[in-house]
Scaffold this motif. Structure first.
Motif, PDB file in Angstrom:
ATOM      1  N   ASN A  49       0.631  -0.987  -0.035  1.00  0.00           N
ATOM      2  CA  ASN A  49       0.155   0.327   0.030  1.00  0.00           C
ATOM      3  C   ASN A  49       0.893   1.113   0.381  1.00  0.00           C
ATOM      4  O   ASN A  49       0.766   1.555  -0.718  1.00  0.00           O
ATOM      5  CB  ASN A  49      -0.535   0.087   1.246  1.00  0.00           C
ATOM      6  CG  ASN A  49      -2.419  -0.806   1.112  1.00  0.00           C
ATOM      7  OD1 ASN A  49      -2.454  -1.661  -0.535  1.00  0.00           O
ATOM      8  ND2 ASN A  49      -2.821  -1.489   2.206  1.00  0.00           N
ATOM      9  N   ALA A  50       2.037   1.273   0.759  1.00  0.00           N
ATOM     10  CA  ALA A  50       2.452   2.293   1.110  1.00  0.00           C
ATOM     11  C   ALA A  50       3.657   2.258  -0.554  1.00  0.00           C
ATOM     12  O   ALA A  50       3.786   3.608  -1.485  1.00  0.00           O
ATOM     13  CB  ALA A  50       3.698   1.877   1.944  1.00  0.00           C
ATOM     14  N   GLU A  53       0.929   4.447  -2.650  1.00  0.00           N
ATOM     15  CA  GLU A  53       0.701   5.691  -2.433  1.00  0.00           C
ATOM     16  C   GLU A  53       2.202   6.693  -3.324  1.00  0.00           C
ATOM     17  O   GLU A  53       1.074   7.892  -3.518  1.00  0.00           O
ATOM     18  CB  GLU A  53       0.488   5.142  -1.079  1.00  0.00           C
ATOM     19  CG  GLU A  53      -0.010   6.771  -0.674  1.00  0.00           C
ATOM     20  CD  GLU A  53      -0.334   7.046   1.195  1.00  0.00           C
ATOM     21  OE1 GLU A  53      -0.214   8.470   1.865  1.00  0.00           O
ATOM     22  OE2 GLU A  53       0.733   5.769   1.598  1.00  0.00           O
ATOM     23  N   GLN A 276       9.430   6.163   3.838  1.00  0.00           N
ATOM     24  CA  GLN A 276       9.826   7.998   3.945  1.00  0.00           C
ATOM     25  C   GLN A 276      10.653   8.573   2.824  1.00  0.00           C
ATOM     26  O   GLN A 276      10.399   9.448   2.620  1.00  0.00           O
ATOM     27  CB  GLN A 276       9.773   8.441   5.420  1.00  0.00           C
ATOM     28  CG  GLN A 276       8.854   7.441   6.517  1.00  0.00           C
ATOM     29  CD  GLN A 276       7.514   8.098   6.382  1.00  0.00           C
ATOM     30  OE1 GLN A 276       7.324   9.230   5.235  1.00  0.00           O
ATOM     31  NE2 GLN A 276       6.103   8.109   6.455  1.00  0.00           N
ATOM     32  N   THR A 280       9.664  11.139   0.987  1.00  0.00           N
ATOM     33  CA  THR A 280      10.254  13.018   0.995  1.00  0.00           C
ATOM     34  C   THR A 280      11.278  13.134  -0.281  1.00  0.00           C
ATOM     35  O   THR A 280      10.871  14.562  -0.554  1.00  0.00           O
ATOM     36  CB  THR A 280      11.475  13.028   2.227  1.00  0.00           C
ATOM     37  OG1 THR A 280      10.545  12.665   3.364  1.00  0.00           O
ATOM     38  CG2 THR A 280      11.420  14.050   2.406  1.00  0.00           C
ATOM     39  N   PRO A 285       2.800  11.334  -0.568  1.00  0.00           N
ATOM     40  CA  PRO A 285       2.376  11.510   0.388  1.00  0.00           C
ATOM     41  C   PRO A 285       3.362   9.626   0.980  1.00  0.00           C
ATOM     42  O   PRO A 285       3.735   8.977   0.031  1.00  0.00           O
ATOM     43  CB  PRO A 285       1.281  10.671   0.521  1.00  0.00           C
ATOM     44  CG  PRO A 285       0.815  10.654  -0.978  1.00  0.00           C
ATOM     45  CD  PRO A 285       2.151  11.533  -2.236  1.00  0.00           C
ATOM     46  N   CYS A 286       3.054   9.230   1.959  1.00  0.00           N
ATOM     47  CA  CYS A 286       3.773   7.776   2.572  1.00  0.00           C
ATOM     48  C   CYS A 286       3.172   7.905   4.356  1.00  0.00           C
ATOM     49  O   CYS A 286       4.005   8.973   4.594  1.00  0.00           O
ATOM     50  CB  CYS A 286       4.930   7.737   2.745  1.00  0.00           C
ATOM     51  SG  CYS A 286       5.772   5.812   2.959  1.00  0.00           S
ATOM     52  N   SER A 287       1.856   7.196   4.241  1.00  0.00           N
ATOM     53  CA  SER A 287       1.174   7.429   5.336  1.00  0.00           C
ATOM     54  C   SER A 287       1.950   5.711   6.180  1.00  0.00           C
ATOM     55  O   SER A 287       0.969   5.828   7.298  1.00  0.00           O
ATOM     56  CB  SER A 287      -0.104   6.962   5.413  1.00  0.00           C
ATOM     57  OG  SER A 287      -1.097   5.599   4.578  1.00  0.00           O
ATOM     58  N   LEU A 288       2.500   5.297   5.414  1.00  0.00           N
ATOM     59  CA  LEU A 288       3.246   3.418   6.609  1.00  0.00           C
ATOM     60  C   LEU A 288       4.289   4.728   7.709  1.00  0.00           C
ATOM     61  O   LEU A 288       5.108   5.362   7.727  1.00  0.00           O
ATOM     62  CB  LEU A 288       3.937   2.864   5.797  1.00  0.00           C
ATOM     63  CG  LEU A 288       4.468   2.195   6.134  1.00  0.00           C
ATOM     64  CD1 LEU A 288       3.536   0.761   6.564  1.00  0.00           C
ATOM     65  CD2 LEU A 288       5.431   1.592   5.304  1.00  0.00           C
ATOM     66  N   THR A 289       4.044   3.949   9.161  1.00  0.00           N
ATOM     67  CA  THR A 289       4.526   4.411  10.501  1.00  0.00           C
ATOM     68  C   THR A 289       4.724   3.215  10.756  1.00  0.00           C
ATOM     69  O   THR A 289       4.517   1.562  10.128  1.00  0.00           O
ATOM     70  CB  THR A 289       3.908   5.371  11.759  1.00  0.00           C
ATOM     71  OG1 THR A 289       2.395   3.824  12.126  1.00  0.00           O
ATOM     72  CG2 THR A 289       2.709   5.958  10.629  1.00  0.00           C
ATOM     73  N   GLY A 292       2.355   1.354  12.583  1.00  0.00           N
ATOM     74  CA  GLY A 292       1.417   0.375  12.232  1.00  0.00           C
ATOM     75  C   GLY A 292       2.299  -1.582  11.906  1.00  0.00           C
ATOM     76  O   GLY A 292       0.787  -2.012  11.907  1.00  0.00           O
TER      77      GLY A 292
END
Length: 531
Positions: A49-50, A53, A276, A280, A285-289, A292
């Protein structure tokens, strides 16, 4: 060991994704329903998903070019040894004429297994940076060989680097690709055709004008460094080109370890940091943390997760540099019934193409020369011109295959391979009936074009359906089996007459079997994402 709150992984609905490659985020993962490691499946889905994205960035496009160099070098070295073998033999008078063919395939066999296994043990980036550089060095010194045995050794070592590098090209590129762009993995095989073209152009440039006229025993003209430097020039030029390519890999991009390898290792923090960083750098965008990923639990390869969960398959043995480690990766490729069927059919396909390809392509110069003589005679320059033109036709076919792979009209990857194999088979049978030099060139070009539709798609399909933790091993064994059959083809050529159409008929029959095997593949990557 995963905590008790770890949920069973379920892939989300495909939302008609099986009809197209256009849908990206939310697709199901190819191996997501195999339930080998639910925690790893969940994490892999988040990583996919990342990547989707973030999308396609300059980082992936540079990988497309730099990894494509590996494709080009593999085909370049494979064809050059067959191109120069006759001219080097005039000089060294070997007792075994096909020694170079065996040398190049032994090098590629060992290289595929060594670099493939090492990629699953220590990671992708080291082999990516080292293998091509190693190949370039031995490619250059091969041109300075003063004996047939020494030439065979240097050819073997250059093939060791290039053949092993090929295992990594598809794996590294795939593990950074957004799912809607996975078809580019098939298109990347156009670089294979580029390598073939370079081999043909170098042969055309040097061999007709810088070679002795034939066997000294028959012509009376001595064959040595001064009268027969053409084949050496081919090696020197090739080595210099490969050296430039290998240096570009180090200077143009600083490769980071692939996120899918890292997630399989349980190195969640590095996974997030890598993705990330790309997001950057290219303002995506990248919502992976990290939180998570950690909430999913611990994978079988992570700390405390060495296969502790029931039904899970560990990514490594207790000792990484051991036979147990190799067995662990092989067992991972057979973790479920469908994965076992898929792995077996893929390896069988590589065995078949491993015999068919060299029987036709590696021994094509011999057949073209005798065929040209039978059709009225061609000069050396014309023969090598035709050879270069035929190799040029290998470039556009992977582009067509890539477009076919993403279309439901062609049944995805499997349908593309079936069509490519059957059309190639038809042209093989027709080729034996040519009656002019123009027809000879035309059918040779058609076969070169159609053959790479199947071959390029198989190269891409193989890593797509292999699990990430064992992808290097599975890919390495597949290509290793291919090289093993290349050795067998040299033995066949020793005891058979390659100037007759018999190898062509054998190749045609093999492509019929390849089409049937492709129809039986249990996984279809179109509309899904690699794991």
């Amino acid at each position: 060991m995963a905590n008790d709150k770890t949920p069973a992984y379920e892939a989300p609905p495909l939302e008609d994704a099986h009809h197209s490659d256009e849908v990206s985020i939310g697709k199901g993962d190819i191996l997501g329903q195999e339930h080998v490691d639910p925690v790893l499946n969940a994490k892999m889905h988040m990583v996919n998903n990342a990547i989707d994205e973030i999308g396609m960035t300059g980082y992936q496009w540079r990988l497309f070019v730099l990894n494509g160099f590996g494709y080009a070098v593999d085909s370049l070295i494979l064809l050059i040894q067959s191109i120069i073998a006759t001219y080097a033999a005039y000089e060294f008078q070997p007792s075994f004429a096909y020694g170079l063919t065996i040398a190049v395939y032994v090098g590629m066999l060992v290289g595929a297994l060594f670099w493939g296994l090492s990629a699953d043990i220590i990671g992708r980036k080291y082999a990516f940076n080292i293998s091509l550089l190693l190949s370039s060095v031995f490619c250059i010194v091969a041109g300075a060989s003063n004996s047939w045995v020494l030439l065979g050794f240097f050819v073997c070592m250059s093939a060791f680097g290039s053949g092993g590098n090929l295992v990594l090209d598809t794996a590294v590129f795939l593990e950074y690709l957004p799912s809607k762009d996975q078809w580019l993995l098939t298109l990347m095989a156009a670089w294979w055709g580029a390598g073939q073209l370079v081999a043909g152009l170098l042969a055309w440039a040097f061999l007709p004008n810088y070679s002795c006229p034939g066997d000294p025993a028959k012509t009376g003209v001595p064959c040595n460094w001064h009268t027969n430097p053409g084949w050496r020039y081919v090696w020197f030029s090739s080595g210099a080109l490969v050296l430039v390519m290998s240096l570009a890999r180090i200077t143009v991009i600083r490769l980071r370890e692939t996120p899918k390898f890292l997630v399989g290792e349980g190195r969640d923090e590095e996974v997030v940091e890598t993705l990330q960083w790309i997001a950057t750098k290219y303002h995506r965008p990248c919502s992976l943390t990290l939180q998570g990923l950690q909430e999913c639990g611990v994978t079988a390869a992570g700390p405390g997760g060495e296969g502790g969960r029931r039904g899970s398959v560990p990514a490594h043995a207790r000792k990484r540099f051991s036979f147990a480690e190799v067995w662990t990766h092989v067992r991972g490729l057979y973790a479920t019934r469908r994965m076992a069927l898929s792995t077996s059919l893929i390896w069988f396909s590589w065995l078949l193409i491993g015999l068919a390809y060299p029987l036709y392509n590696v021994f094509l110069p011999t057949y073209l020369a005798t065929r040209g003589a039978a059709l009225g005679g061609l000069s050396q320059s014309d023969q090598w011109r035709n050879y270069a033109v035929a190799n040029l036709c290998s470039i556009p076919s992977p582009i067509l295959a890539g477009l076919m792979c993403r279309s439901p009209w062609f049944w995805g990857r499997r349908g593309t391979m079936i069509i490519g194999a059957l059309v190639t088979m038809a042209f093989f049978f027709a080729y034996t009936q040519v009656k002019s030099n123009a027809e000879n060139l035309g059918f040779t070009c058609a076969i070169g074009f159609c053959l790479n539709i199947y071959y390029g798609t198989l190269y891409a399909y193989t890593p797509e359906v292999l699990p990430s933790a064992h992808r290097g091993t599975g890919n390495g064994i597949a290509i290793g089996l291919n090289r093993l059959m290349g050795i067998m083809s040299a033995i066949v050529a020793t005891y058979a007459n390659t100037s007759t159409p018999v190898p062509i008929y054998v190749c045609a029959a093999l492509y019929i079997v390849m089409a049937a095997v492709a129809a039986c593949f249990p996984f279809e990557p179109m509309g899904s994402r690699s794991s």
